[in-house]
Design a protein around this motif. Structure first.
Motif, mmCIF file in Angstrom:
data_model
loop_
_atom_site.group_PDB
_atom_site.id
_atom_site.type_symbol
_atom_site.label_atom_id
_atom_site.label_comp_id
_atom_site.label_asym_id
_atom_site.label_seq_id
_atom_site.Cartn_x
_atom_site.Cartn_y
_atom_site.Cartn_z
ATOM 1 N N LEU A 1 59.014 46.208 43.253
ATOM 2 C CA LEU A 1 60.138 46.666 42.442
ATOM 3 C C LEU A 1 60.462 45.643 41.355
ATOM 4 O O LEU A 1 60.877 44.536 41.621
ATOM 5 N N ALA A 2 60.259 46.035 40.110
ATOM 6 C CA ALA A 2 60.536 45.103 39.015
ATOM 7 C C ALA A 2 62.024 45.122 38.694
ATOM 8 O O ALA A 2 62.731 46.061 39.032
ATOM 9 N N GLU A 3 62.486 44.056 38.040
ATOM 10 C CA GLU A 3 63.881 43.991 37.620
ATOM 11 C C GLU A 3 64.244 45.225 36.820
ATOM 12 O O GLU A 3 63.517 45.614 35.903
ATOM 13 N N GLY A 4 65.339 45.866 37.164
ATOM 14 C CA GLY A 4 65.814 47.002 36.384
ATOM 15 C C GLY A 4 65.177 48.315 36.788
ATOM 16 O O GLY A 4 65.612 49.376 36.353
ATOM 17 N N ALA A 5 64.132 48.282 37.615
ATOM 18 C CA ALA A 5 63.489 49.530 38.036
ATOM 19 C C ALA A 5 64.354 50.233 39.076
ATOM 20 O O ALA A 5 65.245 49.636 39.674
ATOM 21 N N VAL A 6 64.088 51.509 39.288
ATOM 22 C CA VAL A 6 64.870 52.283 40.253
ATOM 23 C C VAL A 6 64.161 52.228 41.599
ATOM 24 O O VAL A 6 62.942 52.392 41.679
ATOM 25 N N LEU B 1 75.767 35.086 41.695
ATOM 26 C CA LEU B 1 74.392 34.595 41.780
ATOM 27 C C LEU B 1 73.595 35.639 42.541
ATOM 28 O O LEU B 1 74.083 36.192 43.535
ATOM 29 N N ARG B 2 72.383 35.904 42.098
ATOM 30 C CA ARG B 2 71.576 36.902 42.806
ATOM 31 C C ARG B 2 70.133 36.422 42.941
ATOM 32 O O ARG B 2 69.465 36.157 41.929
ATOM 33 N N ASP C 1 72.771 39.840 32.426
ATOM 34 C CA ASP C 1 72.573 40.765 33.548
ATOM 35 C C ASP C 1 72.194 40.031 34.837
ATOM 36 O O ASP C 1 72.502 40.470 35.938
ATOM 37 N N GLN C 2 71.465 38.901 34.681
ATOM 38 C CA GLN C 2 70.964 38.212 35.880
ATOM 39 C C GLN C 2 72.082 37.544 36.676
ATOM 40 O O GLN C 2 71.894 37.210 37.842
#
Ligand code: DGJ
Length: 558
Positions: A456-461, A540-541, A532-533
């Motif tokens: 799962l890439a960043e921003g993908a559903v 923090l994520r 966004d990050q």
């Protein structure tokens, strides 16, 4: 959903007997040993603290020739330590004639792959049974008596009440340790030894042989009573309650002191197993005093002693084991159940160092290792059947061990100082209700995401439908308060917001968040995180789908 508080400081309730090995005068001080740092007990190898990133071999994989094709797998997993069995029946095929070729083969191959060994002495007991006793022991039941059940039936379990049994085991173990001293005394390939494996009486709570019955009717040894009186408020609550319920007697039979029932049968069993193990371990330590421990099969909910291996090195019996077996440095849990955090807490509540010699080889092992090290200053972690690791479980473990190897100097410097915490969801698959971790003057509110897959890439559903437990992405990690208003986070699937732990209206913001990597404790910058990050400065994520490390600086404002 329950709101859980996780307090980062492990409070050691007094120094446990036998938790730290004091080096006898004149011994080689460079031998691996256990040393206190703050509230933690660390394993020191070649003069420096060592974090075991381990894996335990399957029971029948300990012969060097058989194991040889599996070394590439072990290396890909980034293990720095292999837990490997040594078999009594192969070591002493005839009484008094020793053959150390099995252990020598392991040591040679471990050295060639720059991996340390923790040896497991499979001797009188392996998961309660005595299948590793040599044929000359198995076939001479008059000289080497068996435990019996209450119908008088002999079991394939050496009786812990037979002097001949303990002497035979102790002699063989002493020979092994003497050989290790000669073969490995200056190299320290072997860094610890487990004595026996998952000791415990089944299918009843105690041995019913005539020798056992005779001792059961006799007074509780004064050494145990004195230990109870001395430790008193620091005793495991379950044991203390049994003793108190009978009026805290200072003399009497087992049933007079602890009351009739399976719990007392189990205390009696634990004392005699521990007493036997003491004879074996002390004979070995007299030859080569490496740190030694015993491991336990844990209790399935609702099971009684005898249904689970009775009298094993379990947390409610820790005082009995400590009183009878001072040569054993710590008790270790084999954690296959999902409530790993609870078992870690139970094993550390009286200052017992945490080492997990066996753990379920699932994708969660990767985050469980980070949690054990971060929350409980663990000496190390080791999934079982490691040579068979494959697929996502192997991939995640290699990623987690790579991360831990880079961080090890920092983690080890912080152990026992109250500056680290482990991060792990408890109970639910996902944890959206935050855990609260108190650390460095802040409340860290931690939630977990487990479901996104590795691609799962960043921003993908996220794909619809839950991933299977075997393949879903794990969540968890550790956090270190590295300085004033500064934290280091390592792990995956973790989101954290921050508040002041002071009872005032100060707000907390993020000054900077940086992603990077550690190698040998040295930081290298990858990128600054914001927008966004960090949810525009709100959190923090450590995103799910990969393991990562971030350093964050906070500030307070009104
Ligand atoms: C726990 C034992 O300690 C291991 O030796 C092995 O038998 C595993 N159980 C199997 O799951």
């Amino acid at each position: 959903m329950l709101k859980r508080m996780v307090v980062a400081i492990v409070i050691a309730l007094g120094a446990p007997a036998g938790a730290v090995v004091a080096m006898p005068p004149g011994q080689d001080t460079a031998l691996p040993r256990l040393v206190k740092q703050g509230t933690a007990t660390q394993l020191v190898v070649d003069g420096a603290p060592f974090l075991i990133l381990g894996g335990e071999l399957g029971n029948s994989s300990g012969e060097a020739d058989y194991l040889r094709p599996f070394w590439p797998t072990l290396q890909a997993l980034k293990l720095n330590t292999l837990l490997a069995p040594v078999y009594w029946d192969l070591t002493e095929p005839e009484e008094g004639r020793f053959d150390f070729s099995q252990v020598d083969g392991l040591i040679r191959d471990a050295r060639a792959h720059q991996v340390r060994l923790v040896l497991l002495w499979f001797a009188s007991w392996k998961n309660s049974m005595s299948c590793y006793a040599p044929a000359w022991v198995k076939t001479d039941t008059r000289r080497f008596p068996r435990a019996r059940d209450s119908s008088g039936r002999s079991l394939e379990i050496l009786s812990p009440f037979a002097e001949q049994n303990r002497q035979a085991d102790a002699r063989a173990f002493a020979a092994l340790m003497r050989h290790l001293r000669d073969f490995d005394g200056d190299r320290h390939t072997v860094i610890m030894v487990q004595v026996e494996n998952e000791i415990g009486m089944i299918p009843e709570a105690r041995d019913r042989s005539p020798a056992a019955d005779e001792l059961f009717a006799k007074p509780v040894p004064s050494a145990l009573i004195q230990y109870l009186s001395r430790l008193d408020t620091q005793l495991a609550p379950e044991l203390r309650a049994l003793w108190a319920a009978q009026g805290r007697k200072s003399a009497g039979t087992w049933e007079q002191v602890f009351g009739p029932g399976p719990a007392t049968d189990e205390i009696f069993t634990a004392w005699h197993f521990a007493d036997y193990v003491q004879a074996v371990a002390s004979a070995g330590k007299a030859e080569h005093p490496l740190p030694m421990f015993v491991n336990a099969a844990l209790i399935r909910p609702g099971y009684l002693p005898g249904q689970y291996p009775s009298g094993g090195p379990l947390p409610h019996l820790i005082d009995v084991w400590r009183a009878a077996a001072p040569s054993i440095d710590f008790l270790a849990p084999d954690i296959y159940f999902p409530n790993l955090a609870e078992w870690c807490r139970r094993y550390t509540r009286s200052g017992n160092p945490l080492f997990v010699p066996e753990a379920l080889r699932s994708v969660d092992a990767s985050v469980n290792a980070l949690y054990a090290v971060g929350q409980h200053d663990a000496i190390g972690f080791s999934p079982f059947g490691i040579e068979s690791a494959s697929g996502p479980a192997a991939g995640r473990l290699a990623e987690s061990y790579t991360l831990l190897a880079g961080l090890a100097p920092i983690v080890l410097a912080h152990q026992g100082r109250g500056t680290m915490a482990g991060l792990l969801p408890e109970g639910a698959d996902e944890q959206r209700q935050p855990q609260h971790v108190l650390l460095g003057g802040y409340v860290l509110r931690v939630t977990y995401e487990r479901q996104a897959g590795p691609s799962l890439a960043e921003g993908a559903v996220a794909p619809s439908g839950a991933a299977s437990p075997a393949t879903r992405w794990p969540a968890g990690g550790l956090v270190i308060a590295t300085g004033r208003d500064e934290f280091l986070f390592a792990g995956t699937g973790v989101t954290v917001t921050f508040a002041s732990s002071a009872p005032d209206d100060t707000n907390v913001g993020i000054l900077s968040a940086e992603e990077g990597a550690y190698e040998n404790g040295q930081w290298s910058h990858l990128r600054w995180l914001s927008g966004d990050q960090t949810h525009q400065g709100r959190h923090l994520r450590l995103e799910p789908g990969r393991f990562s490390v971030q350093r964050i600086r906070l500030y307070r404002y009104r």
